[in-house]
Scaffold this motif. Structure first.
Motif, PDB file in Angstrom:
ATOM      1  N   UNK A 272       0.982  -1.034   0.093  1.00 12.85           N
ATOM      2  CA  UNK A 272      -0.003  -0.550   0.219  1.00 12.85           C
ATOM      3  C   UNK A 272       1.193   0.689   0.379  1.00 12.85           C
ATOM      4  N   UNK A 273       0.193   2.114  -0.395  1.00 16.10           N
ATOM      5  CA  UNK A 273       0.909   3.863  -0.043  1.00 16.10           C
ATOM      6  C   UNK A 273       2.563   3.617  -1.106  1.00 16.10           C
ATOM      7  N   UNK A 329       3.587  10.638  -1.839  1.00 15.43           N
ATOM      8  CA  UNK A 329       3.937  11.113  -2.819  1.00 15.43           C
ATOM      9  C   UNK A 329       2.422  11.221  -3.290  1.00 15.43           C
ATOM     10  N   UNK A 330       1.572  10.753  -3.728  1.00 11.68           N
ATOM     11  CA  UNK A 330      -0.189  10.873  -4.462  1.00 11.68           C
ATOM     12  C   UNK A 330      -1.378  11.270  -2.912  1.00 11.68           C
ATOM     13  N   UNK A 450      -6.219   8.150   2.082  1.00 13.40           N
ATOM     14  CA  UNK A 450      -5.421   8.288   1.639  1.00 13.40           C
ATOM     15  C   UNK A 450      -5.130   9.026   0.088  1.00 13.40           C
ATOM     16  N   UNK A 451      -5.667   8.741  -0.931  1.00 11.74           N
ATOM     17  CA  UNK A 451      -5.251   9.146  -2.106  1.00 11.74           C
ATOM     18  C   UNK A 451      -6.790   9.616  -2.883  1.00 11.74           C
ATOM     19  N   UNK A 471     -11.913  12.190  -6.587  1.00  9.18           N
ATOM     20  CA  UNK A 471     -10.922  12.974  -5.634  1.00  9.18           C
ATOM     21  C   UNK A 471     -11.583  14.200  -5.159  1.00  9.18           C
ATOM     22  N   UNK A 472     -12.911  14.494  -5.485  1.00  7.91           N
ATOM     23  CA  UNK A 472     -13.311  15.548  -4.897  1.00  7.91           C
ATOM     24  C   UNK A 472     -14.074  15.553  -3.408  1.00  7.91           C
TER      25      UNK A 472
END
Length: 501
Positions: A272-273, A329-330, A450-451, A471-472
């Motif tokens: 993950x990540x 990162x993201x 997380x992202x 993402x919103x």
């Protein structure tokens, strides 16, 4: 003999056509402090009201000491309820408020006549008996000497203690408390939490408590029943609920959590990540999982020493710790630590294997039952969407009249054809324009992973759920329309004979 004082067996409750409690089963031990915890509208108060007898289950059983009390009226049950609104009588002093129920109460007394025969009489309590019981109840809530005080002169916490004294004076087997501290300020609420827990210890009776406050539940309870959408999500001790959440809802609702999408890449190894970590949970290779890491379980270190490294983008002091958000990162990773860092610092992060909690990912796609319309669109989830019906038959096409022509030249009218509809989690978007999509609904769940945010939109009529990533940031209860591009709707025939053509 069982130590279960209350048992709910497959209890379901409808209000008209609205499902509020969905096949709930659990038990309460004698002398236990058990808490129903969940967001507003999850069904916890309805469950409490059914135990009290104010509401009756639509189906299922409620047992008291092994006997079915599902249809027993409230006054026949050995329970008393304390509500958020104290419902004290303003025209009566404290003594009379507490004594009110006792004056209505009748008890059976046994006597012996001149011939030596025994007989029973149903009588009201004497003034002396009432006074003794009120005095004892006031001592239990630390209000001795307040008998003659007016209710209007008391603080919120004192009024709540009077309400509790009025409930316990009847010596119930079970005390039901429906968000009793909700009207108090934060300082008073914390003080009353400690007092209630101590009161429970002294009384030794069963407390069933309802709250939406996670800290309150963790502080006071022997056992917590976490509820959402009328369904029990997890039952366990506060430690179990916090350290071993059963799903992402529990992990997100109880305390703070970092929640990420992960994939098992080997024996007790999860990615993950963008990095691979050792873990202690055993899942099959390539299985998609949800990964939960509590912010206090992440150790900061030098960038070159950490499994993850990133830049600090936010630092907030929370009184007992700093909440530090790091961009990796993201992904965003939240850390709670008594040590601080400065915004802009590059730091490393270590996560021990036992601090990484894996759960089977509940949502991997959306699947619905649908029907093809005469317009070659598909109806499902209270709406209608454009789709490509030619995917139902390989190498087929649509003629100028709107009929489907198979590869063998067969002409098919698809109107009314039942199909299975599948839509990926990344193939849905929403709009606040109600006309923009194929259906509408309200956002019922938002979890940050997380992202991205994982949202659930529920339609109003048939209560179908759309689960998707965005993402919103939206707000719970927002009314939105659901947009799905035509090419992202996957259709398969449900009729096996039609599928063979």
């Amino acid at each position: 003999m069982s130590d279960h004082i209350i048992e709910l067996n497959d209890v379901t409750k409808y209000y008209d056509d609205n499902l509020v409690i969905d096949h709930v089963s659990f038990y309460v031990k004698k002398g236990e402090f058990i808490t129903f915890l969940g967001p507003s509208g999850c069904g916890k108060t309805t469950t409490l009201r059914m135990i009290a007898g104010f509401d009756l289950p639509t189906s299922g059983q409620i047992l008291l000491n092994g006997k079915d009390i599902s249809l027993l009226p409230p006054n026949k049950r050995p329970v008393n309820t304390v509500f958020q609104r104290y419902a004290l009588f303003p025209h009566l002093n404290i003594f009379e408020n507490i004594a009110f129920g006792l004056r209505m109460k009748k008890v059976k007394n046994t006597y012996r006549n001149a011939e030596g025969e025994t007989y029973t009489k149903t009588e009201k309590l004497t003034k002396a008996e009432i006074a003794a019981k009120v005095k004892k109840a006031l001592e239990m809530v630390d209000l001795e000497g307040f008998e003659k005080r007016s209710v209007s002169t008391l603080s919120g916490g004192q009024q709540q203690r009077v309400a509790i004294a009025r409930a316990i004076v009847n010596e119930p087997e079970i005390l039901l408390l429906d968000e009793p501290l909700g009207a108090l300020d934060l300082k008073m609420r914390k003080e009353m939490q400690i007092e209630l827990k101590e009161m429970h210890r002294r009384l030794g009776i069963t407390f069933i408590y309802v709250t939406h406050d996670q800290e309150e539940a963790l502080t006071m309870s022997d056992t917590i029943v976490v509820m959402a959408d009328g369904v029990v999500q997890q039952i366990g001790t506060p430690t179990d609920i916090y350290n071993e959440p059963a799903n992402t809802f529990v992990a997100d609702f109880i305390g703070e959590s970092n929640i990420f999408n992960g994939t098992v890449v080997g024996d007790r190894k999860v990615k993950f990540c963008g990095k691979t970590f050792d873990c202690v949970d055993d899942f099959g290779k390539n299985e998609m999982v949800d990964v939960v890491v509590r912010p206090e379980d992440i150790d900061m270190c030098a960038p070159e020493e950490g499994a993850l490294k990133g830049k600090v983008i936010s630092v907030v002091f929370k009184g007992i710790h700093y909440e530090i958000t790091v961009q990796v990162g993201k992904f965003e990773v939240v850390i709670q630590s008594t040590d601080s860092r400065a915004v802009g610092d590059l730091i490393g992060m270590k996560i021990a294997p036992e601090e990484i909690h894996l759960m089977k990912r509940l949502y991997t796609t959306n699947v619905f039952d649908g029907t093809i319309t005469k317009r070659n669109t598909v109806e499902f989830a209270d709406g209608e969407f454009e789709c490509d019906v030619t995917q139902l038959y390989p190498d087929s096409r649509i003629d100028e009249e709107g009929y489907l022509i198979t590869a063998a030249g067969e002409k098919i009218d698809l109107t009314g054809t039942e199909v299975s509809v599948e839509v990926g989690l990344n193939d849905i978007s929403i709009s606040d324009d109600a006309q923009a999509g194929g259906t509408t609904g309200h956002i019922i769940s938002i979890i940050y992973k997380g992202d991205h945010y994982r949202l659930i939109v529920r339609t109003d009529e048939s209560e179908e759920d759309f689960v998707f990533a965005t993402a919103d940031l939206w707000n719970e209860n927002d009314f939105v329309s659901v947009i799905i591009p035509k090419e992202k709707i996957k259709l398969t025939l449900k009729n096996t004979e039609a599928a063979k053509r």
